[in-house]
Write a protein that holds these residues in place. Structure first.
Motif, PDB file in Angstrom:
ATOM      1  N   ASP A 291       0.550  -1.120   0.524  1.00 19.41           N
ATOM      2  CA  ASP A 291      -0.077   0.001  -0.269  1.00 19.41           C
ATOM      3  C   ASP A 291       0.795   1.211   0.137  1.00 19.41           C
ATOM      4  OD1 ASP A 291      -2.486  -1.411   0.076  1.00 19.41           O
ATOM      5  OD2 ASP A 291      -2.205  -1.361   2.060  1.00 19.41           O
ATOM      6  N   LEU A 292       1.688   1.321   0.422  1.00 17.43           N
ATOM      7  CA  LEU A 292       2.481   2.914   0.753  1.00 17.43           C
ATOM      8  C   LEU A 292       3.824   2.756  -1.006  1.00 17.43           C
ATOM      9  CD1 LEU A 292       5.336   2.219   3.784  1.00 17.43           C
ATOM     10  CD2 LEU A 292       3.333   3.696   3.178  1.00 17.43           C
ATOM     11  N   ASN A 293       3.335   3.926  -0.991  1.00 15.63           N
ATOM     12  CA  ASN A 293       4.105   4.363  -2.119  1.00 15.63           C
ATOM     13  C   ASN A 293       5.628   3.887  -2.576  1.00 15.63           C
ATOM     14  OD1 ASN A 293       5.741   7.422  -3.992  1.00 15.63           O
ATOM     15  ND2 ASN A 293       4.001   6.890  -4.639  1.00 15.63           N
ATOM     16  N   ARG A 294       6.026   4.068  -3.423  1.00 18.72           N
ATOM     17  CA  ARG A 294       7.878   3.122  -3.387  1.00 18.72           C
ATOM     18  C   ARG A 294       8.473   4.210  -2.928  1.00 18.72           C
ATOM     19  NH1 ARG A 294      10.129   1.688  -9.378  1.00 18.72           N
ATOM     20  NH2 ARG A 294       9.596   3.814 -10.490  1.00 18.72           N
ATOM     21  N   ASN A 295       8.073   5.889  -2.821  1.00 20.36           N
ATOM     22  CA  ASN A 295       9.016   6.797  -2.154  1.00 20.36           C
ATOM     23  C   ASN A 295       9.094   7.463  -0.666  1.00 20.36           C
ATOM     24  OD1 ASN A 295      10.564   7.079  -4.924  1.00 20.36           O
ATOM     25  ND2 ASN A 295       8.937   7.704  -5.458  1.00 20.36           N
ATOM     26  N   LEU A 296       8.234   6.286  -0.229  1.00 21.42           N
ATOM     27  CA  LEU A 296       6.938   6.391   0.994  1.00 21.42           C
ATOM     28  C   LEU A 296       8.044   5.461   1.800  1.00 21.42           C
ATOM     29  CD1 LEU A 296       3.625   7.554   0.710  1.00 21.42           C
ATOM     30  CD2 LEU A 296       5.979   8.781   1.227  1.00 21.42           C
ATOM     31  N   GLY A 297       9.120   4.548   1.917  1.00 21.99           N
ATOM     32  CA  GLY A 297       9.661   4.132   2.181  1.00 21.99           C
ATOM     33  C   GLY A 297      10.257   4.621   3.790  1.00 21.99           C
ATOM     34  N   SER A 331       6.873  -2.487  -2.509  1.00 24.56           N
ATOM     35  CA  SER A 331       6.612  -2.476  -3.970  1.00 24.56           C
ATOM     36  C   SER A 331       5.261  -1.587  -3.377  1.00 24.56           C
ATOM     37  CB  SER A 331       6.012  -3.401  -4.011  1.00 24.56           C
ATOM     38  OG  SER A 331       7.153  -4.687  -3.693  1.00 24.56           O
ATOM     39  N   GLY A 332       4.069  -1.102  -3.609  1.00 26.38           N
ATOM     40  CA  GLY A 332       3.249   0.266  -3.359  1.00 26.38           C
ATOM     41  C   GLY A 332       2.794  -0.360  -4.677  1.00 26.38           C
ATOM     42  N   PRO A 333       1.418  -1.775  -5.101  1.00 28.02           N
ATOM     43  CA  PRO A 333       1.155  -1.478  -5.977  1.00 28.02           C
ATOM     44  C   PRO A 333      -0.378  -0.830  -6.221  1.00 28.02           C
ATOM     45  CG  PRO A 333       1.743  -3.632  -5.122  1.00 28.02           C
ATOM     46  CD  PRO A 333       2.584  -3.046  -4.795  1.00 28.02           C
ATOM     47  N   ARG A 334      -0.652  -1.286  -5.009  1.00 33.26           N
ATOM     48  CA  ARG A 334      -2.441  -1.172  -4.101  1.00 33.26           C
ATOM     49  C   ARG A 334      -2.640   0.192  -4.466  1.00 33.26           C
ATOM     50  NH1 ARG A 334      -3.294  -6.474   0.002  1.00 33.26           N
ATOM     51  NH2 ARG A 334      -2.308  -4.663   1.419  1.00 33.26           N
ATOM     52  N   ALA A 335      -3.846   0.082  -5.564  1.00 37.36           N
ATOM     53  CA  ALA A 335      -4.452   1.439  -4.528  1.00 37.36           C
ATOM     54  C   ALA A 335      -6.008   2.001  -4.192  1.00 37.36           C
ATOM     55  CB  ALA A 335      -4.037   2.174  -5.530  1.00 37.36           C
ATOM     56  N   THR A 336      -7.036   2.845  -4.155  1.00 37.04           N
ATOM     57  CA  THR A 336      -8.275   2.985  -4.414  1.00 37.04           C
ATOM     58  C   THR A 336      -8.733   3.084  -5.568  1.00 37.04           C
ATOM     59  OG1 THR A 336     -10.147   2.836  -3.272  1.00 37.04           O
ATOM     60  CG2 THR A 336      -8.905   4.447  -3.447  1.00 37.04           C
ATOM     61  N   LEU A 337      -9.537   3.600  -6.658  1.00 36.94           N
ATOM     62  CA  LEU A 337     -10.184   3.892  -7.299  1.00 36.94           C
ATOM     63  C   LEU A 337     -10.879   5.186  -6.596  1.00 36.94           C
ATOM     64  CD1 LEU A 337     -12.511   1.651  -8.431  1.00 36.94           C
ATOM     65  CD2 LEU A 337     -10.038   2.219 -10.138  1.00 36.94           C
ATOM     66  N   ASN A 355      -8.550  10.029   7.037  1.00 34.40           N
ATOM     67  CA  ASN A 355      -6.432  10.274   7.180  1.00 34.40           C
ATOM     68  C   ASN A 355      -6.039   8.981   7.068  1.00 34.40           C
ATOM     69  OD1 ASN A 355      -7.037  12.861   8.176  1.00 34.40           O
ATOM     70  ND2 ASN A 355      -7.659  12.415  10.386  1.00 34.40           N
ATOM     71  N   GLN A 356      -7.041   8.102   6.501  1.00 36.31           N
ATOM     72  CA  GLN A 356      -6.006   6.366   6.433  1.00 36.31           C
ATOM     73  C   GLN A 356      -5.757   6.918   5.006  1.00 36.31           C
ATOM     74  OE1 GLN A 356      -9.072   3.979   5.496  1.00 36.31           O
ATOM     75  NE2 GLN A 356     -10.104   4.951   6.595  1.00 36.31           N
ATOM     76  N   TRP A 357      -5.957   7.936   4.453  1.00 34.29           N
ATOM     77  CA  TRP A 357      -5.398   7.608   2.558  1.00 34.29           C
ATOM     78  C   TRP A 357      -3.875   8.747   2.376  1.00 34.29           C
ATOM     79  CZ3 TRP A 357      -7.730   4.214  -0.297  1.00 34.29           C
ATOM     80  CH2 TRP A 357      -9.168   3.453   0.768  1.00 34.29           C
ATOM     81  N   LEU A 358      -3.465   8.794   1.724  1.00 35.86           N
ATOM     82  CA  LEU A 358      -2.590   9.220   1.410  1.00 35.86           C
ATOM     83  C   LEU A 358      -2.799   9.901  -0.007  1.00 35.86           C
ATOM     84  CD1 LEU A 358       0.659   6.962   2.273  1.00 35.86           C
ATOM     85  CD2 LEU A 358      -0.338   9.182   3.788  1.00 35.86           C
ATOM     86  N   VAL A 359      -2.651  10.566  -0.428  1.00 38.00           N
ATOM     87  CA  VAL A 359      -3.297  11.894  -1.890  1.00 38.00           C
ATOM     88  C   VAL A 359      -2.733  12.954  -1.697  1.00 38.00           C
ATOM     89  CG1 VAL A 359      -5.566  12.308  -0.979  1.00 38.00           C
ATOM     90  CG2 VAL A 359      -5.135  12.233  -3.884  1.00 38.00           C
ATOM     91  N   GLY A 360      -1.973  13.349  -3.465  1.00 38.44           N
ATOM     92  CA  GLY A 360      -1.453  14.348  -3.189  1.00 38.44           C
ATOM     93  C   GLY A 360      -0.481  14.557  -2.922  1.00 38.44           C
ATOM     94  N   ARG A 425      -3.108   5.764  -2.019  1.00 36.86           N
ATOM     95  CA  ARG A 425      -2.899   4.455  -1.196  1.00 36.86           C
ATOM     96  C   ARG A 425      -3.436   5.274   0.204  1.00 36.86           C
ATOM     97  NH1 ARG A 425       1.676   2.878  -4.726  1.00 36.86           N
ATOM     98  NH2 ARG A 425       0.901   3.630  -6.473  1.00 36.86           N
ATOM     99  N   ASN A 426      -3.751   3.510   0.517  1.00 39.37           N
ATOM    100  CA  ASN A 426      -4.456   3.532   1.699  1.00 39.37           C
ATOM    101  C   ASN A 426      -3.485   3.075   3.200  1.00 39.37           C
ATOM    102  OD1 ASN A 426      -5.645   1.857   4.888  1.00 39.37           O
ATOM    103  ND2 ASN A 426      -7.705   2.501   2.875  1.00 39.37           N
ATOM    104  N   ILE A 427      -3.405   3.752   4.419  1.00 45.11           N
ATOM    105  CA  ILE A 427      -2.623   3.224   5.278  1.00 45.11           C
ATOM    106  C   ILE A 427      -3.012   3.142   6.577  1.00 45.11           C
ATOM    107  CG2 ILE A 427      -0.230   3.969   4.742  1.00 45.11           C
ATOM    108  CD1 ILE A 427      -1.269   6.640   6.258  1.00 45.11           C
ATOM    109  N   LYS A 428      -4.140   2.462   6.498  1.00 46.10           N
ATOM    110  CA  LYS A 428      -5.269   1.956   7.608  1.00 46.10           C
ATOM    111  C   LYS A 428      -4.570   1.160   8.366  1.00 46.10           C
ATOM    112  CE  LYS A 428     -10.103   1.156   8.689  1.00 46.10           C
ATOM    113  NZ  LYS A 428     -11.149   0.608   8.402  1.00 46.10           N
TER     114      LYS A 428
END
Length: 559
Positions: A291-297, A331-337, A355-360, A425-428
């Motif tokens: 779920d994490l974007n690959r640049n957010l490790g 890896s960060g492949p999963r997302a929501t629509l 607040n469970q979402w990463l966007v922007g 991306r979701n970080i719940k």
């Protein structure tokens, strides 16, 4: 634990592969003799541990993919061929899976294996000394087996009921209504003997409240499963949990903490959860990886990542050396629509669940922008300038939409920075900063108290009789008052409740179940255009058909 118990776990695990095929011709043997049969509660629990281990390995991978990726809640696209994996993930999204689908086969095998292991363990326990500990252990096993058959009922419809060990041989499919009745009767028979205590001593284990929660879920879906509604029965099962006084809705300030790496029995919403531990190799919860974007490790300390002695405004992502910097990339492949996100998470700015979402645009904790190092061509693989190899940095931006550059046929977005940054991306299940592996210690709740309140509200809205002074509106507001500071609702419809369930249970494996019950599963969303209603249940896997010639394929799917 006696050495005999350790030996038994090995023997019973070896037999599990046979039991899951429903074809046992070998006379069962046990290392137990009368002097080492389990007698105490702790001894019974030690033997049943293998079943919980199997459930843990099943739930956050195969089951998650089947439940979530086939809904409008989650998508796992392809990135320049990465994560194609035989098209298994995109087939779930597009509803064009077949009987050879890998994850569908996995969940079939997992659920049948859990049921088979319960059968084997009950066979061993039958000769143990009678008493309260034995009665409770048998009831717990019946409930776990009922849970496995509820999964099969929910996902596959008509399935064989194999409840005898040693098995008399392969079984023909029972009707969905018959499986429903079996699950119901097993749970009702188990209830008087199950533990009622809550807290650390029963955390992650079957209790009376877990069985009632499963009964409520069974009854709420009775019209789907068996053709006749049972809303008053669903309300009664919810009332048993509510009246116990053992549970409460977590407040707004602690809602997201329920899903953190430090969650556990202290949270009053958890009725039944699966504990995870980074030190174990059997059963993974690594949502951070997916779920994490690959640049957010580094920001989320993924898999031991650390900024070393850098200050945040000095860190440039994609640079992995110097000054103690450790940059493990998820890896960060999963997302929501974007349609799902916009429908449920943009109308109420005061809702903590946003607040469970990463966007922007993304920032470090001190407010500095997260900058990423690449090249012009690395940023955009379709860049045609002669200076494509020129270095560049950009401010990390997670795009809410999948751009038109995505190949609709293959769902391949490309293999550049633009592609990997598409999709909210979701970080719940917040990444575990204390884990040096991609495995996390976040426990995964299956049944929460908020679900009990919303199930009761839905049952009332669908025609059930209100009890205990509750109304559908008051029950929904009990949840919402702990999620948002906005005014309480003054009315509630089934569509409102459907939306509230989307907000409350995102990423918790309930979306497919909800969509089917609300008649939404066949709608068009994302890159899915298939509206076949027969896909409300999955096909019987080829491997199962080959093992059991008495099986027939589910309607709509070719043999």
């Amino acid at each position: 634990m006696k050495k005999y118990f350790k030996q038994f776990l090995i023997v019973i695990a070896a037999g599990l592969a046979l039991s899951s095929c429903h074809k046992i011709e070998v006379k069962p043997n046990s290392l137990y003799t009368e002097d080492v049969f389990p007698k105490t509660d702790a001894e019974f629990q030690s033997v049943m541990g293998t079943i919980y281990t199997s459930l843990r390995g099943h739930y956050s991978l195969g089951y998650w993919f089947a439940q979530q990726l086939s809904s409008d809640e989650a998508i796992l696209p392809v990135y320049g061929g990465n994560w194609l994996d035989g098209q298994g993930y995109i087939q779930l999204h597009r509803h064009d899976w077949n009987k050879d689908h890998g994850w569908i086969t996995t969940v079939w095998n997992d659920a049948n294996s859990i049921a088979g292991l319960c059968n084997q363990t009950m066979f061993i326990f039958k000769n143990a000394p009678d008493g309260d500990s034995k009665n409770t252990a048998i009831a717990e096993l019946k409930t776990l087996r009922a849970f496995a058959y509820w999964e099969l009922l929910d996902m596959f419809g008509n399935v064989p009921l194999d409840t005898i060990y040693p098995s008399p041989g392969v079984q023909a499919k029972a009707t969905r209504a018959q499986v429903f009745t079996f699950v119901e009767s097993e749970l009702k028979a188990a209830l008087p003997y199950l533990k009622t205590t809550t807290g650390s001593s029963t955390y992650g284990k079957v209790t009376k409240w877990m069985a009632n929660a499963l009964l409520a879920k069974l009854y709420l879906n009775a019209e789907v499963y068996a053709g006749s509604p049972k809303y008053n029965e669903a309300i009664a099962a919810c009332d048993a949990i509510i009246a116990s006084g053992n549970f409460a809705v977590e407040g707004r300030s602690t809602y997201l903490n329920q899903f953190s790496p430090t969650n556990g029995p202290s949270f009053k919403e958890f009725i039944f959860a699966i504990p995870y531990d980074p030190s174990t190799s059997n059963g993974y919860l690594f949502h951070g990886r997916y779920d994490l974007n690959r640049n957010l490790g580094i920001k989320y300390r993924y898999s031991g990542s650390t900024p070393g002695s850098y200050s945040f405004n000095q860190i440039i992502m994609n640079q992995t050396s110097g000054n103690g910097l450790v940059n493990a990339r998820p890896s960060g492949p999963r997302a929501t629509l974007s349609k799902f996100y916009n429908a449920y998470f943009t109308s109420d700015a005061n809702d903590v669940r946003n607040n469970q979402w990463l966007v922007g645009l993304q920032y470090w904790p001190d407010g500095s922008p997260i900058m990423v190092s690449t090249t012009k061509k690395g940023y955009d693989q379709f860049y045609t300038g002669s200076d494509g190899a020129t270095a560049m940095t950009y401010h990390l931006y997670i795009d809410s939409v999948f751009s038109t550059r995505l190949n609709a046929a293959s769902l391949d977005m490309g293999n550049d920075e633009i592609a990997w940054n598409m999709g909210i991306r979701n970080i719940k299940f917040y990444p575990d900063a204390n884990s040096s592996s991609r495995n996390q210690s976040n426990d995964a709740p299956i049944f929460r108290y908020s679900d009990i309140l919303l199930m009761k509200a839905e049952a009332i809205l669908r025609g059930g009789t209100a009890t205990s002074g509750h109304t559908a509106l008051s029950l929904v507001n009990m949840v919402r008052s702990n999620r948002s500071t906005s005014p309480a609702w003054t009315a509630v419809t089934l569509d409102d409740l459907y939306a509230e369930r989307a907000r409350e249970f995102t990423w918790e494996c309930w979306r497919r179940n909800d969509m089917i019950r609300f008649g939404k599963y066949e709608t068009i969303y994302g890159f899915k255009t298939n509206t076949d209603t027969y896909r409300r249940i999955f096909p019987i896997p080829t491997a199962a058909m080959n093992t059991n010639p008495k099986l027939t394929q589910n309607p709509g799917y070719p043999n």
